[in-house]
Design an enzyme around this catalytic site. Structure first.
Site, PDB file in Angstrom:
ATOM      1  N   LYS A   1       0.798  -1.215   0.000  1.00 11.13           N
ATOM      2  CA  LYS A   1       0.000   0.000   0.000  1.00 11.13           C
ATOM      3  C   LYS A   1       0.840   1.278   0.000  1.00 11.13           C
ATOM      4  CE  LYS A   1      -3.644  -0.570  -0.530  1.00 11.13           C
ATOM      5  NZ  LYS A   1      -5.017  -1.066  -0.502  1.00 11.13           N
TER       6      LYS A   1
ATOM      7  N   SER B   1      -2.818 -12.286   4.561  1.00 11.76           N
ATOM      8  CA  SER B   1      -3.228 -12.241   3.149  1.00 11.76           C
ATOM      9  C   SER B   1      -2.168 -12.893   2.267  1.00 11.76           C
ATOM     10  CB  SER B   1      -3.522 -10.810   2.708  1.00 11.76           C
ATOM     11  OG  SER B   1      -2.370  -9.997   2.709  1.00 11.76           O
TER      12      SER B   1
HETATM   13  N1  PMP Z   1      -3.282  -7.584   1.831  1.00 14.43           N
HETATM   14  C1  PMP Z   1      -3.196  -6.644   2.768  1.00 14.43           C
HETATM   15  C2  PMP Z   1      -2.586  -7.005   4.081  1.00 14.43           C
HETATM   16  C3  PMP Z   1      -3.667  -5.354   2.514  1.00 14.43           C
HETATM   17  O1  PMP Z   1      -3.598  -4.406   3.465  1.00 14.43           O
HETATM   18  C4  PMP Z   1      -4.251  -5.068   1.255  1.00 14.43           C
HETATM   19  C5  PMP Z   1      -4.802  -3.702   0.972  1.00 14.43           C
HETATM   20  N2  PMP Z   1      -6.008  -3.424   1.642  1.00 14.43           N
HETATM   21  C6  PMP Z   1      -4.333  -6.087   0.294  1.00 14.43           C
HETATM   22  C7  PMP Z   1      -3.823  -7.322   0.626  1.00 14.43           C
HETATM   23  C8  PMP Z   1      -5.028  -5.884  -1.030  1.00 14.43           C
HETATM   24  O2  PMP Z   1      -4.492  -4.941  -1.896  1.00 14.43           O
HETATM   25  P1  PMP Z   1      -5.392  -4.088  -2.874  1.00 14.43           P
HETATM   26  O3  PMP Z   1      -6.076  -3.017  -2.051  1.00 14.43           O
HETATM   27  O4  PMP Z   1      -4.438  -3.520  -3.863  1.00 14.43           O
HETATM   28  O5  PMP Z   1      -6.416  -4.970  -3.503  1.00 14.43           O
END
Ligand code: PMP
Length: 351
Positions: free
Chosen positions: A52, A294
């Site tokens: 991010k 994630s």
């Molecule tokens: N994993 C984590 C830990 C995140 O903070 C985010 C962003 N919210 C994402 C994945 C997903 O990324 P994006 O917002 O680009 O879809």
């Protein structure tokens, strides 16, 4: 004499935001079936340790360029944490005050990190879900004349992934096949931006999108109700609370909608976040790579894809952030702070 040699980075940086991006793709050697090659793109190499940082930088710099953000103006955003941490870094370096709204359910270290970086963090009730923190940020912006970063709708989000994340992937796999690219989504910025470039330049690469098995917003095929300004009008019917922080808010963001409308996703796969945590632990203990829930969940999805992938397939998985961001969460629950019997015996042997 040492065998290690380096020329440094060949430049000096004028400020920390210049160091965003250019994260490494790293081969895994003890993960997944032997008939494929698995790589991870390690976004924790960013200055504030997550993917991010990219979007934070582009939201602020494109608003500066377009005159939407004045010197010293307060920035406000709704975020589950990593965007807030990235924005806090960019705002600190550039001299903008920052106010973050965040549901109280996200990890404590995220709040404290943002406050450490000089931001104010306003907690919203967890019952109000993602939409509660989003509405609070929009109201603060309207009432106070602040700049609303708007990661869920802002074109600067997917654009930075098209112009950096995707370029890095294309360059690093220029002389190699790339058969699968695996990611989850929060805002959808990563998947939409990278997919634009992959569809154009590596059309044979399959784009695999993962989402929590109890919140299959994409898998359900159900549309998101929207307001005239593209913001969500209420929670998506398929959403339930899930353990994968940063993934799958309770609505389909506009940025992700572009990916649906453009048929960017070759396959959408559900994943159990608890098993994703076990995979994150496997990755740490067997590859020396630290990622969050994630990242572990995306990797588990990729390993499942790998099992039926053709011989010699090359698979790249996004790892959005670092495991250190989850010390107070279930990711580390099974990791004791005290010595176990084996460690006690080792200590005893030193007496
Ligand atoms: N994993 C984590 C830990 C995140 O903070 C985010 C962003 N919210 C994402 C994945 C997903 O990324 P994006 O917002 O680009 O879809």
């Amino acid at each position: 004499m040492t065998i290690y040699k380096t020329d440094g980075r060949g430049r000096r940086y004028t400020d920390i935001v210049q160091t965003v991006g250019d994260t490494p793709c790293v081969r895994l050697n003890r993960t997944g079936p032997a008939h494929v090659s698995m790589f991870v793109k390690v976004e924790s190499f960013n200055p504030l340790s997550s993917v991010k940082d990219r979007l934070a930088l582009n939201i602020i710099e494109s608003a500066e360029r377009e005159g939407q953000l004045k010197p010293g103006q307060t920035v406000v955003e709704a975020t589950s944490g990593n965007t807030g941490i990235g924005l806090a870094m960019v705002c600190a370096a550039k001299g903008y005050p920052l106010v973050i709204t965040m549901a109280e359910s996200f990890s404590i270290e995220r709040r404290r990190l943002m406050r450490f970086l000089g931001a104010k963090v306003v907690l919203t009730p967890k019952e109000e879900r993602g939409i509660g923190m989003y509405d609070a940020a929009k109201k603060l912006a309207a009432d106070n004349g602040w700049f609303f970063a708007g990661q869920f709708e802002n074109a600067a989000n997917a654009d930075i992934h098209e112009s950096t994340t995707a370029r890095e992937i294309l360059a690093d796999f220029e002389d190699s096949p790339l058969d699968y690219w695996v990611t989850g989504y929060g805002t959808g910025g990563t998947v939409t931006g990278v997919a634009r470039a992959l569809r154009r330049e590596r059309p044979n690469c399959k784009i695999i999108v993962s989402e929590p098995h109890n919140a299959t917003l994409l898998g359900s095929g159900l549309p998101q109700e929207r307001n005239a300004d593209d913001s969500p009008n209420g929670s998506h019917p398929a959403w339930e609370p899930h353990v994968i922080q940063g993934w799958t808010p309770d609505f389909i963001p506009k940025v992700l909608q572009e990916g649906i409308d453009s048929a960017f996703f070759d396959e959408v796969r559900p994943v159990d976040g608890m098993k994703g945590m076990a995979m994150a632990q496997h990755l740490a203990a067997n590859e020396g790579i630290l990622t969050g829930v994630s990242g572990g969940s995306a990797l588990l999805t990729a390993v499942e894809v790998a099992e039926t992938a053709p011989e010699g397939s090359v698979i790249l998985v996004m790892l959005p952030d670092t495991g250190e961001r989850y010390l107070s969460t279930p990711l580390f629950e099974s990791i004791p702070a005290e010595m176990n019997d084996e460690e006690k015996a080792l200590f005893a042997s030193t007496r």
